[in-house]
Structure formats: structure tokens, C-alpha cells
Design a protein around this motif. Sequence first.
Motif, PDB file in Angstrom:
ATOM      1  N   ASP A   1       0.927  -1.253  -0.119  1.00 20.56           N
ATOM      2  CA  ASP A   1       0.039  -0.083  -0.380  1.00 20.56           C
ATOM      3  C   ASP A   1       0.944   1.133  -0.049  1.00 20.56           C
ATOM      4  N   THR A   2       1.925   1.363   1.075  1.00 25.20           N
ATOM      5  CA  THR A   2       2.770   2.544   1.002  1.00 25.20           C
ATOM      6  C   THR A   2       4.092   2.031   1.169  1.00 25.20           C
ATOM      7  N   ALA A   3       4.968   2.286   0.212  1.00 25.11           N
ATOM      8  CA  ALA A   3       6.385   1.696   0.453  1.00 25.11           C
ATOM      9  C   ALA A   3       7.384   2.816   1.268  1.00 25.11           C
ATOM     10  N   GLU A   4       6.870   3.563   1.741  1.00 21.99           N
ATOM     11  CA  GLU A   4       7.747   4.396   2.667  1.00 21.99           C
ATOM     12  C   GLU A   4       6.567   4.860   3.716  1.00 21.99           C
ATOM     13  N   ILE A   5       7.131   4.603   4.992  1.00 24.13           N
ATOM     14  CA  ILE A   5       6.470   5.101   6.502  1.00 24.13           C
ATOM     15  C   ILE A   5       7.532   5.581   7.522  1.00 24.13           C
ATOM     16  N   LEU A   6       7.079   5.998   8.523  1.00 22.51           N
ATOM     17  CA  LEU A   6       7.812   6.633   9.544  1.00 22.51           C
ATOM     18  C   LEU A   6       7.995   5.561  10.568  1.00 22.51           C
TER      19      LEU A   6
ATOM     20  N   THR B   1       0.117  -1.956   4.218  1.00 19.64           N
ATOM     21  CA  THR B   1      -0.397  -3.292   4.068  1.00 19.64           C
ATOM     22  C   THR B   1       0.103  -3.823   2.768  1.00 19.64           C
ATOM     23  N   LEU B   2       0.302  -4.973   3.002  1.00 20.92           N
ATOM     24  CA  LEU B   2       0.619  -6.039   2.003  1.00 20.92           C
ATOM     25  C   LEU B   2      -0.598  -6.806   1.501  1.00 20.92           C
ATOM     26  N   PHE B   3      -0.888  -6.665  -0.060  1.00 23.66           N
ATOM     27  CA  PHE B   3      -2.060  -7.316  -0.534  1.00 23.66           C
ATOM     28  C   PHE B   3      -1.497  -8.421  -1.333  1.00 23.66           C
TER      29      PHE B   3
END
Length: 340
Positions: free
Chosen positions: A36-41, A47-49
Motif C-alpha cells: 500500500d505504502t512503500a515508505e513509512i515513519l 498493508t501488503l496485498f
Amino acid sequence: MKLNKHIILCSVLLPALMWQSTKAGALESQIGVRIDTAEILIGDQTTLFLNITTDRGKTVYWPVPADTLITGVEVLSLSTPDTIDIGNNRIEIRQNILITSFDSALYLLPPFMVIDNGDTTYSEQVALKVSTLPANTDAPNEFFDIKGVWKPPFVWADYYPVILGILLAVILAIAIIYIVRRLKNRKPLIPVRKKEPPLLPHEEAVRRLDAIKQQKLWQQGKNKEYHTQVTDTLRHYIFRRYRVNAMEMTTNEILTVLRHEFETRSAHDPLRQILLLADFVKFAKLHPLPDENDLSLKNAYLFVNQTKQVEVVKPSEESPIQQTGDGETNTTNSGGGETL
């Protein structure tokens, strides 16, 4: 001889060709993954789908770690697999994986695999970048939480002790004020309601006759109810006035017993008219005229007023004062003598 060689060759090659045809008709299972989002804090979630495509009715298995995908990437939850029919005897299985990380780094997540009757197929790899909060170099001693402070939800149970204390204080204050006022006015703390004196027999009878008059029963065609209530009222009055169990007696028995109690015949005739007419209405289903119904109620009032017991006031015991002819005052005593 050549014919036998052809038969042997066909018997060997035919099963092989049939196995190749069956294998060619069955498609391999496939597995895909996207993020879902490849860069997070640090501390955020993504989420992986997963989606697995396979033939309908085929048993496949795709292992998913329950706690950690890779060192530094944690699994928070797994959704229930959802199956979708995509046609051509094929289905698609979807599952979501919620992950997080508390270490800043660039992670290359391992590929997921699906096992189909001993054959293993792998998905592509996805990358996840976990970054830290930017540091404020101008204020190195200033620190912030990863997440802001959340305000707790409002729960009534947290305030029960305070509410109970306030209610008890109010009740105590009201009780103190009540006690002080009662004592100041010299009244008992617990009010005692004085019992009202019972009505005299004739007073109770008149009140019940007034109620019957207000109901207007015979005007509504309820002759039996009307005469029953009138006679019951008089029977109850006779019981209290003469101590005669009139409620259990017939009309003739009542008239016979009370004939010697009446001072004049004027009290006997109204009672006789009321009781006899009521018997005809209740047992012979007589429909009296309006004048007869009205007469029964008037005679009931008349009977009660003529037979009511009046309290006699005792005369004063003081001696009467007499004026003599010469202006002197004489007092007659109880013994009959005169005192000058």
C-alpha cells in the motif's frame, strides 16, 4: 513383426502423451504481492496485498509468517482469505497483511510462495523504507513522542464515585434542613397522618346514594345495576344503624324485623317500595317506568333521613338563674332549695 513393434511403441508413447496433455490443460498457480505504502515513519503501519490465482477445486498452500516477515518488520494482523471467481474455471484468493517497523532502514521483503501439488511458485519482492522523524538541529535537546498524546474516551464509569459523592452530599444536606425545620416547629420527624373519624351510618348512606345518582344508570338502560346498588346501600345502612344482618336477609325478613323498630309507618312504606320493586327488576326482569326508578331513589333518601340516629346533646348541669319580683336574684340548686 513390424506390426508388433508399432503396437509396443504406441503402448509406450500413449500414456506419455496423455500425461503431457493433462499437464498442459492444468495451469500453474500464481502469487502476486503489492504494498500500500512503500515508505513509512517509525511506528506507522502499511498493508501488503496478496493475491493467489489457481484452478477451482485445487488445493494450494501459501505460508505467511504470523509475527515477523524479516528482522525489523513485524506482522500485526492477517485478514481472512477471500475467494473470487474470475472465470475459465479459475479463482483468485486475496489476503491482506498489516505490517509495521520500529527500526529505520530500507527493507527488501522476502518473496511469498504458493505450493501447488509439490510445485512452488514465488512472488516478486517489494521494498519498504522506514524513516525516522527529522531531527531539529537548532534545538537538539527538544524531544517529541512518535505519536501525539491521545485524549482518553469519555466513560461514565470513571465519574461514578464523584457523582455518588455529590448525590450523597445533597441528600445529607436535605435531611439536615428537614430535621432542623421539624424540630424548630416542634413537629415529629416522621409525619403521622391522623385518621379521619368514620362517617356515621346515615352520612355514609347519603354519600353512596349521591354517587348512584351521579352515575345515571337507569337512564342508560341499566335498571338491574341501578336497583342493586340502591338496595345494597340501604341494606348496609340497616346493618350499621340497627345491627341487623340485612345483607343476608330477604325482603320479607327485613321488613318483618324492622317493623317494630320504626316509630312511624312513614319509614316502613318507602323501604317496602324500594325492596319490592328491586326484587321484580332483578328476578322478574321488570322494566320500571322512569317515575318508578326516580321514586326508589327519593324514597331511599327519605328512609335514611327519617331513621338516622341523631346525637342528643346533654343539658348543662348549671342551675338556672331566676329573677325575683323585688329585684333580688335567686339561684335554684340541685336539691330544690333557694339561696338568697
